[in-house]
Scaffold this active site. Structure first.
Site, PDB file in Angstrom:
ATOM      1  CE  LYS A  71     -19.272 -24.187  25.282  1.00  0.00           C
ATOM      2  NZ  LYS A  71     -18.790 -23.830  26.611  1.00  0.00           N
ATOM      3  CB  VAL A 114     -11.188 -24.024  32.384  1.00  0.00           C
ATOM      4  CG1 VAL A 114     -11.187 -25.289  33.240  1.00  0.00           C
ATOM      5  CG2 VAL A 114      -9.772 -23.548  32.102  1.00  0.00           C
ATOM      6  CD  GLN A 115     -18.051 -26.416  29.208  1.00  0.00           C
ATOM      7  OE1 GLN A 115     -17.494 -25.765  28.322  1.00  0.00           O
ATOM      8  NE2 GLN A 115     -19.332 -26.303  29.467  1.00  0.00           N
ATOM      9  CG  LEU A 116     -16.079 -23.355  35.031  1.00  0.00           C
ATOM     10  CD1 LEU A 116     -16.423 -21.961  35.552  1.00  0.00           C
ATOM     11  CD2 LEU A 116     -14.967 -23.998  35.855  1.00  0.00           C
ATOM     12  CG  ASP A 140     -15.753 -19.493  28.962  1.00  0.00           C
ATOM     13  OD1 ASP A 140     -16.772 -19.419  28.267  1.00  0.00           O
ATOM     14  OD2 ASP A 140     -15.351 -20.547  29.499  1.00  0.00           O
ATOM     15  NE  ARG A 188     -26.424 -13.325  45.310  1.00  0.00           N
ATOM     16  CZ  ARG A 188     -26.470 -12.896  46.551  1.00  0.00           C
ATOM     17  NH1 ARG A 188     -26.128 -11.670  46.840  1.00  0.00           N
ATOM     18  NH2 ARG A 188     -26.856 -13.706  47.524  1.00  0.00           N
ATOM     19  CB  SER A 212     -31.186 -17.446  47.127  1.00  0.00           C
ATOM     20  OG  SER A 212     -30.065 -17.042  47.871  1.00  0.00           O
ATOM     21  N   PRO A 287     -35.373 -26.214  25.073  1.00  0.00           N
ATOM     22  CG  PRO A 287     -34.692 -28.105  23.854  1.00  0.00           C
ATOM     23  CD  PRO A 287     -35.746 -27.623  24.830  1.00  0.00           C
ATOM     24  N   GLY A 289     -32.975 -21.837  22.755  1.00  0.00           N
ATOM     25  CA  GLY A 289     -32.960 -20.396  23.032  1.00  0.00           C
ATOM     26  C   GLY A 289     -31.552 -19.917  23.318  1.00  0.00           C
ATOM     27  CB  VAL A 290     -30.042 -18.723  26.516  1.00  0.00           C
ATOM     28  CG1 VAL A 290     -28.678 -18.240  26.996  1.00  0.00           C
ATOM     29  CG2 VAL A 290     -31.101 -17.632  26.714  1.00  0.00           C
ATOM     30  N   GLY A 291     -29.042 -21.435  24.980  1.00  0.00           N
ATOM     31  CA  GLY A 291     -27.965 -22.443  24.869  1.00  0.00           C
ATOM     32  C   GLY A 291     -27.166 -22.312  23.575  1.00  0.00           C
TER      33      GLY A 291
END
Ligand code: NAP
Ligand code: LUD
Length: 320
Positions: A71, A114-116, A140, A188, A212, A287, A289-291
């Site tokens: 980032k 805030v990175q989780l 975010d 979800r 699940s 890796p 793609g979405v990342g």
């Protein structure tokens, strides 16, 4: 010759059965986004506004360090003024909330994340932490105000969560229209599955969300024209579950043992790539793609936040 065969087989039936998919590159798409944003930031500099982003980290998780460094690199490339604040894992929840509130009040900060997950020895109420971020700076898109707006279809008046927004951008790259299609989301969570469901819905897909407790996921997946997977289960979705020619977007980032790799492990998605590639029309790699799209969409939201501030300043100036 191989290129010609690939072209034929990705656009029609070849030898009686459809084969290889077109790969949708997040590396390439995110680069295009960053280049577009750089131009927008250059234009804003004429008004003396430089978009700024604050990334708050609690603790020192290796994966978070990697994502945050991507980032910071993207921000530097685009011309965003970004700062990374790392609080030690001994920090208390009150101290985290105080840091967030002081960034909320700092007019020079346009975007705050805030990175989780939070890596702390103390109890942290994650909901309280994410909801303390001002909705106006919540680039975010994780606060309940922004999530609520998205869930009601108020898409132009909120910040869209970065990973699902990146997935939508990748779907756009395929040229496949979303309206009227059957989309299936696996997962979800607040960061991937739930907002992905909402975005697809308000882009007029008919959406099924699996989790699940869902019975017979292969059957649900088989109905999908567009499939987005965010379950955190390595290679869970098999190629033979897929409807031929569907769009497959794989958000999963899973580390699996691989003795042939220097670190003894490699990254795979939630989709079994080699089998899915034989059946899908379009597929994202992991890796690459979405990342990278998650990172690019964070930059986009930060620039948007600064543009909103600028527009408000101009409106206030006009009313003087
Ligand atoms: P999460 O919070 O653990 O949520 C996982 C979701 O998947 C839950 O809703 C869970 O169902 C569901 N699930 C788990 N196992 C399942 C199964 N066997 N069948 C059906 N559903 C199942 O994870 P997350 O934060 O959403 O992340 C999901 C994956 O995406 C992870 O691999 C993560 O690393 C990756 N990710 C990637 C990016 C990116 O930028 N590429 C961003 C965020 C996350 P329940 O709700 O019933 O528990
Ligand atoms: N928390 C995120 N936690 C984790 N992969 C990311 C991510 C870049 N508040 C908050 O940044 O948006 C967030 N906001 N997340 N994530 C995951 C999630 C958060 C994941 C992957 C990447 C950010 C990324 O660039 C590369 C790729 O897929 O090509 C490298 C993957 C690798 O591990 O080699």
């Amino acid at each position: 010759m191989l290129t010609l065969l690939r072209h034929l087989s990705s656009s029609c039936c070849y030898g009686g059965r459809r084969s290889i998919a077109t790969v949708i590159s997040g590396n390439k798409t995110s680069k295009l986004v960053r280049e577009r944003l750089k131009k927008e930031v250059d234009n804003m500099k004429m008004s003396n506004v430089i978009p700024s982003l604050l990334v708050l980290q609690v603790g020192n998780r290796e994966d978070s360090n990697l994502y945050i460094s991507s980032k910071m690199k993207a921000a530097a490339e685009v011309g965003i003024d970004a700062a990374h604040v790392r609080l030690p894992n001994t920090v208390t929840q009150d101290e985290v909330l105080r840091t967030i509130m002081s960034a909320n009040e700092d007019v020079s900060v346009h975007g705050l994340i805030v990175q989780l997950p939070l890596d702390s020895i103390n109890h942290m109420d994650v909901e309280m932490v994410t909801n303390t971020v001002s909705p106006l700076k919540d680039v975010d898109g994780l606060s309940c105000i922004n999530a609520g707006k998205l869930s009601r279809g108020d898409l132009n008046n909120c910040f869209l969560p970065c990973t699902p927004n990146g997935c939508m951008e990748l779907i756009r790259q395929t040229g496949v229209s979303v309206a009227g299609k059957h989309a299936v989301v696996i997962g979800r969570s607040k960061i991937v599955g739930a907002p992905m469901h909402d975005l697809l819905l308000w882009n007029h897909a008919t959406v099924t969300t699996c989790h699940s407790k869902t019975h017979n996921i292969p059957e649900e997946v088989g109905r999908a024209d567009i499939l987005v997977v965010g379950a955190g289960r390595a290679e869970m979705v098999r190629g033979d579950w897929l409807k031929e020619g569907c769009v497959v977007i794989d958000c999963g980032i899973n580390h699996v043992p691989d003795e042939s790799k220097p670190g003894g492990k490699r990254v795979v998605g939630d989709v079994h790539y080699t089998s899915a590639y034989q059946r899908a029309g379009f597929i994202t790699p992991v890796p690459g793609g979405v990342g990278p799209m998650t990172v690019a969409m964070l930059m986009q939201n930060t620039v948007l936040s600064a543009q909103r501030v600028l527009a408000n300043m101009a409106a206030a100036g006009r009313s003087l």
